[in-house]
Design a protein around this motif. Structure first.
Motif, PDB file in Angstrom:
ATOM      1  N   GLU A   1      62.015  38.207   6.938  1.00 16.24           N
ATOM      2  CA  GLU A   1      63.356  37.747   7.291  1.00 16.24           C
ATOM      3  C   GLU A   1      63.913  38.526   8.491  1.00 16.24           C
ATOM      4  OE1 GLU A   1      67.423  36.597   4.861  1.00 16.24           O
ATOM      5  OE2 GLU A   1      66.256  38.327   4.241  1.00 16.24           O
ATOM      6  N   ASN A   2      64.307  37.769   9.529  1.00 16.99           N
ATOM      7  CA  ASN A   2      64.951  38.314  10.731  1.00 16.99           C
ATOM      8  C   ASN A   2      64.080  39.336  11.462  1.00 16.99           C
ATOM      9  OD1 ASN A   2      67.280  36.794  10.138  1.00 16.99           O
ATOM     10  ND2 ASN A   2      68.062  38.431   8.815  1.00 16.99           N
ATOM     11  N   GLU A   3      62.765  39.224  11.332  1.00 11.52           N
ATOM     12  CA  GLU A   3      61.867  40.164  12.001  1.00 11.52           C
ATOM     13  C   GLU A   3      60.728  39.395  12.676  1.00 11.52           C
ATOM     14  OE1 GLU A   3      62.106  43.330  12.396  1.00 11.52           O
ATOM     15  OE2 GLU A   3      63.724  43.859  11.010  1.00 11.52           O
ATOM     16  N   ASN A   4      60.295  39.896  13.830  1.00  8.05           N
ATOM     17  CA  ASN A   4      59.134  39.362  14.531  1.00  8.05           C
ATOM     18  C   ASN A   4      58.021  40.401  14.441  1.00  8.05           C
ATOM     19  OD1 ASN A   4      57.415  37.883  16.131  1.00  8.05           O
ATOM     20  ND2 ASN A   4      58.344  38.535  18.061  1.00  8.05           N
ATOM     21  N   ILE A   5      57.077  40.161  13.562  1.00  2.32           N
ATOM     22  CA  ILE A   5      56.035  41.137  13.261  1.00  2.32           C
ATOM     23  C   ILE A   5      54.798  40.849  14.110  1.00  2.32           C
ATOM     24  CG2 ILE A   5      54.629  42.184  11.458  1.00  2.32           C
ATOM     25  CD1 ILE A   5      57.618  42.576  11.068  1.00  2.32           C
ATOM     26  N   THR A   6      54.380  41.825  14.920  1.00  2.00           N
ATOM     27  CA  THR A   6      53.167  41.717  15.742  1.00  2.00           C
ATOM     28  C   THR A   6      52.451  43.058  15.755  1.00  2.00           C
ATOM     29  OG1 THR A   6      54.400  42.275  17.756  1.00  2.00           O
ATOM     30  CG2 THR A   6      54.152  39.931  17.247  1.00  2.00           C
ATOM     31  N   ASP A   7      51.183  43.023  16.180  1.00  3.43           N
ATOM     32  CA  ASP A   7      50.367  44.234  16.366  1.00  3.43           C
ATOM     33  C   ASP A   7      50.339  45.110  15.118  1.00  3.43           C
ATOM     34  OD1 ASP A   7      49.874  43.454  19.008  1.00  3.43           O
ATOM     35  OD2 ASP A   7      51.714  44.437  19.697  1.00  3.43           O
ATOM     36  N   LEU A   8      50.037  44.525  13.986  1.00  2.00           N
ATOM     37  CA  LEU A   8      49.929  45.289  12.747  1.00  2.00           C
ATOM     38  C   LEU A   8      48.713  46.208  12.806  1.00  2.00           C
ATOM     39  CD1 LEU A   8      50.685  42.475  10.144  1.00  2.00           C
ATOM     40  CD2 LEU A   8      52.106  44.475  10.617  1.00  2.00           C
ATOM     41  N   PRO A   9      48.852  47.472  12.412  1.00  2.00           N
ATOM     42  CA  PRO A   9      47.683  48.372  12.405  1.00  2.00           C
ATOM     43  C   PRO A   9      46.640  47.946  11.383  1.00  2.00           C
ATOM     44  CG  PRO A   9      49.602  49.423  11.400  1.00  2.00           C
ATOM     45  CD  PRO A   9      50.081  48.154  12.010  1.00  2.00           C
ATOM     46  N   GLU A  10      47.095  47.383  10.271  1.00  2.00           N
ATOM     47  CA  GLU A  10      46.188  46.831   9.262  1.00  2.00           C
ATOM     48  C   GLU A  10      46.451  45.327   9.170  1.00  2.00           C
ATOM     49  OE1 GLU A  10      45.101  47.277   4.506  1.00  2.00           O
ATOM     50  OE2 GLU A  10      46.559  48.623   5.455  1.00  2.00           O
ATOM     51  N   PRO A  11      45.444  44.504   9.404  1.00  2.00           N
ATOM     52  CA  PRO A  11      45.694  43.063   9.495  1.00  2.00           C
ATOM     53  C   PRO A  11      46.019  42.426   8.152  1.00  2.00           C
ATOM     54  CG  PRO A  11      43.348  43.495   9.581  1.00  2.00           C
ATOM     55  CD  PRO A  11      44.026  44.837   9.602  1.00  2.00           C
TER      56      PRO A  11
ATOM     57  N   GLY B   1      44.663  37.324  18.324  1.00  2.00           N
ATOM     58  CA  GLY B   1      45.144  38.168  17.241  1.00  2.00           C
ATOM     59  C   GLY B   1      44.506  37.892  15.900  1.00  2.00           C
ATOM     60  N   CYS B   2      43.536  36.977  15.830  1.00  2.00           N
ATOM     61  CA  CYS B   2      42.882  36.628  14.566  1.00  2.00           C
ATOM     62  C   CYS B   2      41.369  36.770  14.696  1.00  2.00           C
ATOM     63  CB  CYS B   2      43.226  35.205  14.139  1.00  2.00           C
ATOM     64  SG  CYS B   2      44.928  34.984  13.574  1.00  2.00           S
ATOM     65  N   LYS B   3      40.745  37.280  13.666  1.00  2.96           N
ATOM     66  CA  LYS B   3      39.292  37.375  13.585  1.00  2.96           C
ATOM     67  C   LYS B   3      38.801  36.461  12.471  1.00  2.96           C
ATOM     68  CE  LYS B   3      38.978  42.156  15.235  1.00  2.96           C
ATOM     69  NZ  LYS B   3      38.499  43.536  14.912  1.00  2.96           N
ATOM     70  N   THR B   4      37.656  35.822  12.706  1.00  3.23           N
ATOM     71  CA  THR B   4      37.090  34.870  11.754  1.00  3.23           C
ATOM     72  C   THR B   4      35.843  35.466  11.121  1.00  3.23           C
ATOM     73  OG1 THR B   4      37.875  33.052  13.131  1.00  3.23           O
ATOM     74  CG2 THR B   4      36.268  32.526  11.437  1.00  3.23           C
ATOM     75  N   LYS B   5      35.794  35.450   9.806  1.00  2.00           N
ATOM     76  CA  LYS B   5      34.611  35.893   9.065  1.00  2.00           C
ATOM     77  C   LYS B   5      34.190  34.769   8.123  1.00  2.00           C
ATOM     78  CE  LYS B   5      35.280  40.890   9.222  1.00  2.00           C
ATOM     79  NZ  LYS B   5      35.271  42.150   8.436  1.00  2.00           N
TER      80      LYS B   5
ATOM     81  N   CYS C   1      44.417  38.699  10.665  1.00  2.00           N
ATOM     82  CA  CYS C   1      45.353  38.510  11.781  1.00  2.00           C
ATOM     83  C   CYS C   1      46.350  39.668  11.821  1.00  2.00           C
ATOM     84  CB  CYS C   1      46.096  37.182  11.645  1.00  2.00           C
ATOM     85  SG  CYS C   1      44.985  35.743  11.571  1.00  2.00           S
ATOM     86  N   ASP C   2      46.749  40.041  13.047  1.00  2.00           N
ATOM     87  CA  ASP C   2      47.630  41.196  13.228  1.00  2.00           C
ATOM     88  C   ASP C   2      49.077  40.804  13.498  1.00  2.00           C
ATOM     89  OD1 ASP C   2      47.488  40.144  15.746  1.00  2.00           O
ATOM     90  OD2 ASP C   2      46.714  41.951  16.719  1.00  2.00           O
ATOM     91  N   HIS C   3      49.471  39.575  13.173  1.00  2.00           N
ATOM     92  CA  HIS C   3      50.849  39.129  13.393  1.00  2.00           C
ATOM     93  C   HIS C   3      51.204  38.115  12.311  1.00  2.00           C
ATOM     94  CE1 HIS C   3      48.198  36.285  15.403  1.00  2.00           C
ATOM     95  NE2 HIS C   3      49.154  35.377  15.305  1.00  2.00           N
ATOM     96  N   LEU C   4      52.447  37.640  12.324  1.00  2.00           N
ATOM     97  CA  LEU C   4      52.916  36.709  11.301  1.00  2.00           C
ATOM     98  C   LEU C   4      53.357  35.400  11.947  1.00  2.00           C
ATOM     99  CD1 LEU C   4      55.042  38.976   8.934  1.00  2.00           C
ATOM    100  CD2 LEU C   4      52.579  38.523   8.899  1.00  2.00           C
ATOM    101  N   THR C   5      52.919  34.301  11.376  1.00  2.00           N
ATOM    102  CA  THR C   5      53.308  32.952  11.787  1.00  2.00           C
ATOM    103  C   THR C   5      52.624  31.990  10.816  1.00  2.00           C
ATOM    104  OG1 THR C   5      53.327  31.371  13.608  1.00  2.00           O
ATOM    105  CG2 THR C   5      51.429  32.815  13.478  1.00  2.00           C
ATOM    106  N   TYR C   6      52.312  30.773  11.268  1.00  2.00           N
ATOM    107  CA  TYR C   6      51.523  29.833  10.480  1.00  2.00           C
ATOM    108  C   TYR C   6      50.038  30.085  10.754  1.00  2.00           C
ATOM    109  CZ  TYR C   6      55.836  27.168   9.772  1.00  2.00           C
ATOM    110  OH  TYR C   6      57.106  26.782   9.436  1.00  2.00           O
ATOM    111  N   PHE C   7      49.225  30.001   9.702  1.00  2.00           N
ATOM    112  CA  PHE C   7      47.791  30.248   9.836  1.00  2.00           C
ATOM    113  C   PHE C   7      47.002  29.126   9.156  1.00  2.00           C
ATOM    114  CE2 PHE C   7      49.862  34.405   9.672  1.00  2.00           C
ATOM    115  CZ  PHE C   7      49.412  34.979  10.854  1.00  2.00           C
TER     116      PHE C   7
END
Length: 641
Positions: free
Chosen positions: A276-286, A322-326, A337-343
């Motif tokens: 809520e009310n935050e733009n989360i990017t570049d997370l150290p742990e995905p 920002g996303c890795k596929t395994k 993924c190291d950020h928040l949005t739709y995936f």
């Protein structure tokens, strides 16, 4: 008596009323389309939507298209958007799609899909059953040919249309949609599921997953502890699971790689993660998202993608940034993924188009023709030699030449037969081509085994020629016969060209887009090819180690041609099929196509060269008084063969 009849009629009428009331269905969506007649001025889209259920108004004038109303559950958007970069055609077609169950609204203008309200989980009440109200007057500029769900409303050009709706319990609407929306039936619930939690100071991460009976697909989200912003004492985190979202077409992967919606599709599951009310990017742990999905063949690419709103917040742009596929098998994909949005996971519907397909096809045709003619010459040569010599290797070489001749002939005509005969002919030709390939690979394996026998099993007699013929020609019939009996394995295959996607190359082969055919291809052709290449490489090394000190091998030309010939004889060149080094992919593809297409021709050169070496050796032996050991004689015999 009349009273009883009247009572019965009243009861029947009451029951019918109850049944009709209980079976009444609400509108699950509204689709309003029309043609916007505008002038030559700069065009704008004026959006003003907010929560409520008072109604919806769609109108237009010379320069603006208006979408206004109070019909959403949570979406609140007031914005004037320039359409110059989206629209250039006069009298433009548009469609407004409103889906109350997901609180989402999309406007299709020309060929663009603009997301006015992104999807979310349903609220307490949904605004649905929007009906056409009092229309606006006629005008020179406005909306012509208005339709609702393809039902025409008015042919004339009006200033706009008004729609009135009513509140409906979202749970009832969701239960109604179950089994009705886009093929869900009784296996999936079409409504979004939302999970919310306050993240306090001691937040240590959370695992969230979809719930519900009869889930065909399953999603698990692993939220790391680093998700909580350090500057806030507590934040609300929400995870929304969305099903079968048609509003999320596959438009683009990145700024450099584009994929159209015809070539790719997203999985049924879409996950939204937000704070809520935050733009989360570049997370150290995905953030880890585990998709348990339907079967996806191994040859179709999968990419974890997120909804990129940086380039255009109105359009859906899937990005791999920002996303890795395994890949965890054919039914499981893990996204980090190291950020928040739709995936979601983007799946390419067809195998990757082949670049330079026309040039590769030309090389294949020329190579197959040259190989067939060369193999016919070798067959004649070996048939004559069989009468003059008792060497068993000649019979094995003859079997390989016969198998390669059949393979080259079928591969030369497979494209022609596919275009002329269609699926019926391709069923038989594909099976025969598969047999010829398996037989050729088997004969190359026999060559490897026979060479090993001659060098390392000198004092043990090798099997009779008829044993090799049973293995080389009869054994491949078994898997092909079983697969043909199973059915739906062989048929027409299409290879898409990167240069011209509308004109694919058609050939008779296995239907690799089907799961059964793909498994059959892996367990027969690819497995045999892996065994052949690995054993061929080992045998090539052993032969080279034994004969590298000979006088004739000290000549660079003879040594090079001999190693080249042995590589073709042992099937080592087929190992290029397993190499997928991206910077050299085109070079490897051309090299593999050239070597394997001309394999029969190279074998002819090899035997001609060895025949010349044998004649030269025979002349030198006549002038020499020394004799070698039995093992040396067998090594010479092996190389001569």
């Amino acid at each position: 008596m009349k009273t009883r009849v009247a009572d019965h009629l009243t009861t029947v009428f009451f029951i019918i009323s109850l049944l009709s009331a209980g079976s009444s269905e609400h509108d699950l969506f509204l689709e309003f389309c029309g043609k916007w007649r505008h002038g030559n001025k700069p065009l704008n889209l004026d959006v003003d939507v907010s929560p409520g259920c008072e109604g919806l108004s769609v109108s237009a004038n010379e320069s603006s298209l208006f979408v206004r109303g109070k019909i959403t559950a949570e979406c609140n958007r007031t914005e004037v958007i320039s359409l110059d970069k989206y629209v250039i055609h006069p009298d433009m077609n548009f469609c407004l799609h409103w889906e109350p169950l997901l609180d989402q609204m999309m406007l299709k203008v020309g060929k663009r899909n603009l997301i006015l309200c992104p999807p979310s989980s349903p609220a307490q009440n949904c605004c649905t059953d929007l009906s056409n109200g009092a229309n606006m007057p006629e005008a020179e500029y406005g909306i012509a040919k208005g339709t609702v769900r393809n039902d025409p409303l008015q042919e004339k050009t009006l200033e706009g249309y008004n729609f009135t709706g009513q509140h409906t319990n979202c749970k009832k609407l969701c239960d109604q949609a179950k089994g009705l929306v886009r093929g869900f039936r009784d296996t999936e619930h079409p409504c979004a599921q939302r999970y919310e939690q306050e993240m306090k100071k001691d937040f240590k991460g959370k695992k969230v997953f979809t719930s519900g009976p009869k889930q065909k697909t399953f999603v698990t989200v692993d939220i790391p502890s680093d998700l909580k912003p350090p500057k806030t004492t507590k934040s609300k985190m929400s995870v929304t699971f969305l099903k079968n979202i048609s509003m999320f077409p596959a438009f683009s992967l990145s700024a450099h790689e584009t994929v159209s919606s015809k070539e790719a599709r997203t999985l049924m599951d879409v996950v939204e993660i937000s704070v809520e009310n935050e733009n989360i990017t570049d997370l150290p742990e995905p953030v880890k998202i585990f998709f348990d999905h339907e079967y996806v063949p191994w040859n179709l690419r999968r990419k974890c993608v997120s909804w990129d709103t940086h380039r255009d917040p109105l359009e859906v742009n899937w990005s791999t940034f920002g996303c890795k596929t395994k890949r965890k098998g054919s039914r499981h994909t893990e996204c980090q993924c190291d950020h928040l949005t739709y995936f979601t996971v983007l799946v390419q519907l067809e195998p990757k188009p082949v670049r330079h397909l026309l040039a590769l096809t030309a090389i294949t045709y020329v190579g197959c023709a040259a190989s067939f003619i060369s193999c016919v010459g070798l067959i004649v040569f070996f048939c004559r030699n069989r009468r003059r010599t008792k060497e068993q290797a000649v019979a094995i070489h003859l079997g390989l030449a016969l198998a390669l001749a059949l393979l080259s002939l079928l591969f030369f005509f497979t494209g022609i037969l596919a275009n002329v005969g269609g699926d019926d002919v391709c069923t038989w030709v594909g099976a025969l081509l598969h047999y010829a390939l398996l037989s050729s690979l088997t004969w190359m394996g026999i060559e490897v085994l026979n060479t090993f026998w001659l060098i390392y099993m000198v004092f043990r007699p090798s099997p009779r020629p008829y044993v090799w013929y049973l293995i080389g020609f009869v054994l491949p019939v078994v898997p092909v016969g079983i697969l043909a009996g199973v059915g739906d394995i062989y048929g027409m295959a299409e290879i898409e060209s990167d240069d011209d996607g509308d004109d694919p190359y058609r050939m008779c082969w296995m239907k690799l887009n089907e799961q059964n055919a793909l498994l059959a291809h892996c367990f027969t052709t690819m497995a045999l090819l892996a065994i052949l290449v690995s054993s061929g490489v080992v045998m090539l090394f052993l032969v080279f180690r034994e004969i590298r000190t000979r006088d004739e091998w000290k000549q660079n030309r003879v040594a090079f041609l001999s190693i080249w010939g042995l590589s073709c004889l042992f099937g080592v060149t087929w190992g290029l099929t397993f190499l997928t080094i991206e910077p050299l992919s085109d070079f490897i593809l051309f090299l593999s196509c050239f070597l394997n297409s001309f394999q029969g021709f190279f074998l002819m050169l090899r035997f001609c060269m060895m025949n010349w070496v044998r004649k030269q050796a025979s002349r030198s032996v006549l002038g020499s008084t020394s004799s070698g050991s039995v093992k040396q004689h067998m090594l010479q015999t092996s190389e001569k063969s």
